[in-house]
Scaffold this motif. Structure first.
Motif, PDB file in Angstrom:
ATOM      1  N   ASP A 126      56.511  70.738  29.509  1.00 52.03           N
ATOM      2  CA  ASP A 126      56.237  69.804  30.606  1.00 52.03           C
ATOM      3  C   ASP A 126      56.108  70.438  31.980  1.00 52.03           C
ATOM      4  O   ASP A 126      56.405  69.814  32.983  1.00 52.03           O
ATOM      5  CB  ASP A 126      57.322  68.732  30.635  1.00 52.03           C
ATOM      6  N   ARG A 127      55.656  71.650  32.048  1.00 49.68           N
ATOM      7  CA  ARG A 127      55.475  72.262  33.372  1.00 49.68           C
ATOM      8  C   ARG A 127      54.447  71.502  34.201  1.00 49.68           C
ATOM      9  O   ARG A 127      54.613  71.353  35.409  1.00 49.68           O
ATOM     10  CB  ARG A 127      55.047  73.723  33.211  1.00 49.68           C
ATOM     11  N   PHE A 128      53.404  71.002  33.545  1.00 49.04           N
ATOM     12  CA  PHE A 128      52.322  70.366  34.281  1.00 49.04           C
ATOM     13  C   PHE A 128      52.216  68.862  34.028  1.00 49.04           C
ATOM     14  O   PHE A 128      51.347  68.206  34.597  1.00 49.04           O
ATOM     15  CB  PHE A 128      50.987  71.030  33.937  1.00 49.04           C
ATOM     16  N   ALA A 129      53.082  68.306  33.188  1.00 52.59           N
ATOM     17  CA  ALA A 129      53.073  66.862  32.934  1.00 52.59           C
ATOM     18  C   ALA A 129      54.407  66.468  32.319  1.00 52.59           C
ATOM     19  O   ALA A 129      54.898  67.151  31.419  1.00 52.59           O
ATOM     20  CB  ALA A 129      51.930  66.485  32.007  1.00 52.59           C
ATOM     21  N   GLN A 130      54.983  65.383  32.805  1.00 57.36           N
ATOM     22  CA  GLN A 130      56.285  64.943  32.323  1.00 57.36           C
ATOM     23  C   GLN A 130      56.200  63.496  31.831  1.00 57.36           C
ATOM     24  O   GLN A 130      55.401  62.705  32.336  1.00 57.36           O
ATOM     25  CB  GLN A 130      57.339  65.033  33.442  1.00 57.36           C
ATOM     26  N   VAL A 131      57.049  63.176  30.863  1.00 59.41           N
ATOM     27  CA  VAL A 131      57.182  61.815  30.353  1.00 59.41           C
ATOM     28  C   VAL A 131      58.650  61.449  30.437  1.00 59.41           C
ATOM     29  O   VAL A 131      59.503  62.142  29.871  1.00 59.41           O
ATOM     30  CB  VAL A 131      56.669  61.675  28.913  1.00 59.41           C
ATOM     31  N   SER A 132      58.965  60.370  31.136  1.00 57.95           N
ATOM     32  CA  SER A 132      60.362  59.932  31.285  1.00 57.95           C
ATOM     33  C   SER A 132      60.800  59.151  30.064  1.00 57.95           C
ATOM     34  O   SER A 132      59.984  58.758  29.204  1.00 57.95           O
ATOM     35  CB  SER A 132      60.504  59.069  32.533  1.00 57.95           C
ATOM     36  N   ALA A 133      62.106  58.882  29.987  1.00 60.72           N
ATOM     37  CA  ALA A 133      62.643  58.096  28.866  1.00 60.72           C
ATOM     38  C   ALA A 133      62.051  56.701  28.850  1.00 60.72           C
ATOM     39  O   ALA A 133      61.945  56.066  27.789  1.00 60.72           O
ATOM     40  CB  ALA A 133      64.167  58.041  28.954  1.00 60.72           C
ATOM     41  N   ALA A 134      61.614  56.235  30.017  1.00 57.32           N
ATOM     42  CA  ALA A 134      61.007  54.907  30.095  1.00 57.32           C
ATOM     43  C   ALA A 134      59.524  54.934  29.735  1.00 57.32           C
ATOM     44  O   ALA A 134      58.867  53.887  29.748  1.00 57.32           O
ATOM     45  CB  ALA A 134      61.198  54.338  31.495  1.00 57.32           C
ATOM     46  N   GLY A 135      58.992  56.115  29.460  1.00 55.09           N
ATOM     47  CA  GLY A 135      57.585  56.211  29.102  1.00 55.09           C
ATOM     48  C   GLY A 135      56.658  56.353  30.278  1.00 55.09           C
ATOM     49  O   GLY A 135      55.452  56.148  30.157  1.00 55.09           O
TER      50      GLY A 135
END
Length: 770
Positions: free
Chosen positions: A400-409
């Protein structure tokens, strides 16, 4: 009455007046190419000479009678008689057949009269053979022993090796010394499974010396030194290419992808064990249905809020991950590229860390692994296939260096543009292309070292009475190998530049480096394929023996032209990048306006099309670096401008951009090749200018001239079509290339020795002095 066939007991042959004709009789029959009519005609011409005595007529009628030729034994006895008669004559002196006959007669006590001399000359002329060479062949039964000396080096070989090695010279020497040990000697005739295990253990040896960690962050025990990693990779490629590819998959692609695309938590969890090879891994991008077209990969990773994980799945047979190094036998973890989806919305291709085997080597639940089996080459690498059946991947294992996804989506990224984000994530491929290009060059250098050394020692044919000629002294052999040797040096300096650009760049902004790597990777790998085939042929049957390495070199390097990017596709990628400067004009200018702009773009080179310049043929002009670089730039600019106009015309006519590109693909590829050759020449020329040692500078300048002029010669048809050359100039270039090949031949062995490949690593018996 039948005429008896000639015999050496015939008293007429003891007559001193006839001794002069013996060499001519021998040659007439020994040549084997004269017809009966030609032999009879030669005899008639001789007897028609006025004043020739009757005894001479009789012997001509007997020895030049096509109906009753001498036997093989009689012909051999005749040769022996001539050599006995000529025992006291100088064998080194060049003399015609008529002169040889006259010398033999005088030695026997008879000085030929004018009529006899006229007959001798008429017969020799009728034979139509190079008399001086034939005379030496008659007089000398055995060839003299050849001189053992090779041309001396005009420069310091060790100094040039250090120059080629650059500031990683000590590291390269260390790797060469390791490769030369008995432990690293590749097995002969090993089964695929045994060979794979041998390669794995040799990779562990390399990891134990810290080579696998050279490009990784210092925070996990690495050296954060990509230049040293590439230097080790390139040096390993002179040895066993299966080992090189295994090394590259484990430490370059697998560990490198986690390094480049992951964050510190991924680095700490995975990279120490990846660097030590305690954790063998894979780089799983290519699919059966999608190779070069990464954007349309079918493998999907759907986010599931309930389990805080991704559901990784291969929805169709064509989504199977294919040709994955380390997958068939050894890999436990894989960097898997898949389409990320959240709530049915697609966010493009992303990378995930996915376990594929447990610690006992068993496939993980939902993971199907199969073996690609025997390949054309590289059978020490365990290429395999992977299928995923709803495999759960924890959210934290998204790189996820360039894109992240949270627990909430919630999806977030510091790179807003989806296109830029996609190409940034593909930045890991740039390092692979840089490494493959350098490995291809190393393989070509091995082939050249073997072929050049063999060509210096192997002798074949030669003038009568002289030592056989070295293969490297034949123009055709020089023409085969010397341009390739010059290109090896051009490629070396070009790839040095690429490594520096790559090492100094950031993943976030590597588009320019990606374009440069695309062109040079295509050039270097196609060059290696051509070079190894040519070198194999130049070594004849010896090159076909497995022990002399060409079988493995050709088979193992063949895939280089299509992995880490198919070469033709890579050149189109480069071409699109070069066209980027025209993008704004496609929308803001009509075809006429664009044409005016393009005329202005190449205006600085138009002067070179004046009649004087197009006809210049003197050596100083052709070897002038400004002329050479100007020609390369003019070709590139012309191809770039004309393909832009072709595309503009189609787009203005309503054609879809993809179809327009397809219709102009040949033009695009030619333009990309021209650009790459221009870059290589500029980097080679810069290296020559930076050379302080005068002797080294002279030999590099010679190779630079040869590279430039060979490329111009190869494309002379295009230059003639465009009016950049006139016919006389094209011929002058060809003649000068011949001369430069002959000059380069004198330093060919020292130049391949400067590659620094130890004999124990080169290994081919035909390339070794003993």
């Amino acid at each position: 009455m039948a005429i008896d066939s000639p015999t050496l007991s015939d008293p007429a042959l003891d007559d001193p007046k006839l001794v002069a004709f013996l060499p001519l009789f021998y040659v007439a029959w020994a040549d084997g190419e004269l017809s009966s009519e030609e032999i009879a005609s030669i005899g008639r011409q001789a007897v028609d000479v006025a004043g020739l005595e009757r005894c001479c007529h009789d012997v001509f009628e007997r020895w030049l009678n096509p109906d009753q030729p001498p036997t093989a034994q009689e012909l051999q006895q005749l040769l022996g008689a001539i050599r006995r008669q000529a025992a006291s004559l100088s064998r080194s002196e060049r003399r015609s057949l008529a002169e040889l006959g006259g010398d033999l007669a005088r030695h026997s006590g008879h000085d030929p009269v004018p009529a006899e001399r006229e007959a001798l000359e008429k017969v020799e002329k009728a034979l139509g053979l190079p008399g001086a060479e034939v005379s030496r062949h008659i007089l000398i039964a055995e060839r003299p022993a050849p001189a053992a000396a090779e041309p001396a080096a005009s420069f310091d070989i060790a100094a040039l090796t250090r120059r080629l090695d650059g500031d990683r010279h000590r590291l390269r020497e260390e790797v060469r010394a390791l490769l030369a040990t008995a432990e690293m000697k590749p097995p002969v005739g090993a089964l695929k499974e045994d060979y794979r295990e041998w390669i794995l253990e040799r990779c562990r040896t390399l990891a134990g010396r810290g080579y696998g960690a050279l490009g990784l962050p210092e925070s996990v025990g690495g050296a954060d030194d990509i230049r040293s990693f590439v230097a080790v990779f390139e040096t390993l490629a002179t040895h066993d290419l299966s080992l090189v590819v295994k090394f590259g998959v484990q430490f370059g692609l697998f560990a490198g992808s986690i390094h480049q695309l992951g964050t510190d938590q991924h680095h700490q969890r995975y990279l120490p064990e990846a660097a030590s090879l305690e954790l063998p891994g894979c780089f799983a991008m290519t699919e059966t249905g999608h190779g070069s077209n990464v954007a349309d990969l079918e493998t999907v990773a759907r986010f599931d809020r309930a389990t805080d994980s991704f559901d990784l799945h291969s929805p169709t047979p064509s989504a199977r991950k294919d040709y994955i190094g380390n997958a068939a036998a050894h890999g436990r973890l894989a960097t898997v590229f898949a389409q990320l989806e959240i709530d049915g919305e697609g966010y493009g291709v992303h990378a995930f860390v996915v376990p594929i085997r447990d610690s006992e080597g068993r496939p993980m639940p939902g993971v199907t692994i199969s073996d690609c089996g025997e390949k054309l080459g590289l059978n020490g690498v365990d290429n395999g296939r992977l299928m995923f059946d709803h495999v759960r991947v924890p959210r934290q294992d998204l790189l996820d260096r360039f894109a992240q996804v949270s627990a909430a989506g919630e999806y977030t990224s510091p790179i807003v543009s989806p296109s830029k984000r996609f190409f940034t994530m593909l930045g890991t491929l740039v390092g692979g292309r840089v490494s493959v290009a350098r490995a291809a060059l190393s393989a070509a250098k091995v082939g050249l070292a073997i072929a050049v050394r063999y060509g210096e020692r192997r002798r074949q044919f030669g003038a009568p009475g002289e030592a056989e000629i070295k293969l490297l002294d034949y123009r055709t052999h020089q023409r085969r190998l010397m341009p390739l040797l010059a290109t090896a040096y051009a490629c070396h300096f070009g790839l040095d530049h690429l490594v520096e650009e790559f090492a100094d760049s950031e993943v976030e902004d590597r588009r320019a480096v990606e374009s440069l790597a695309a062109g040079l990777k295509a050039f270097a790998t196609w060059y290696a394929t051509e070079t190894l085939q040519t070198c194999r042929e130049a070594c004849g049957g010896q090159g076909y023996l497995a022990v002399n390495r060409f079988a493995d070199l050709k088979a193992d390097s063949d895939i280089f032209t299509t992995f880490e990017g198919d070469n033709t596709v890579l050149l189109q990628l480069l071409a699109k990048s070069l066209l980027g400067g025209y993008r704004h004009m496609f929308g803001s200018m009509n075809t006429l306006g664009l044409a005016r702009y393009l005329v202005g773009r190449v205006a600085t080179n138009v002067a070179e099309l004046n009649p004087v310049v197009t006809r210049l043929t003197d050596e100083d002009h052709l070897r002038n670096r400004d002329f050479q670089q100007g020609a390369f730039r003019w070709r590139e600019d012309h191809l770039l401008s004309t393909v832009a106009m072709r595309l503009k015309k189609r787009l203005d006519g309503g054609m879809e951009s993809q179809q327009a590109l397809i219709e102009c693909q040949d033009h695009l590829v030619s333009m990309a090749k021209a650009h790459t050759e221009r870059v290589l020449l500029e980097r080679f020329a810069a290296a020559v200018e930076a050379t302080e040692d005068e002797r080294q500078r002279q030999v590099l300048a010679l190779l630079c001239d040869l590279f430039a002029l060979c490329r111009l010669e190869a494309d002379r048809g295009w230059f003639l079509e465009q009016g950049y050359f006139e016919a006389g100039k094209a011929k002058a270039i060809r003649n000068l290339v011949n001369r430069l090949c002959a000059e380069a031949r004198q330093q060919a062995v020292p130049l391949v020795d400067a590659f620094g490949i130890p004999d124990a690593v080169l290994a081919a018996p035909i390339a070794l002095a003993d």
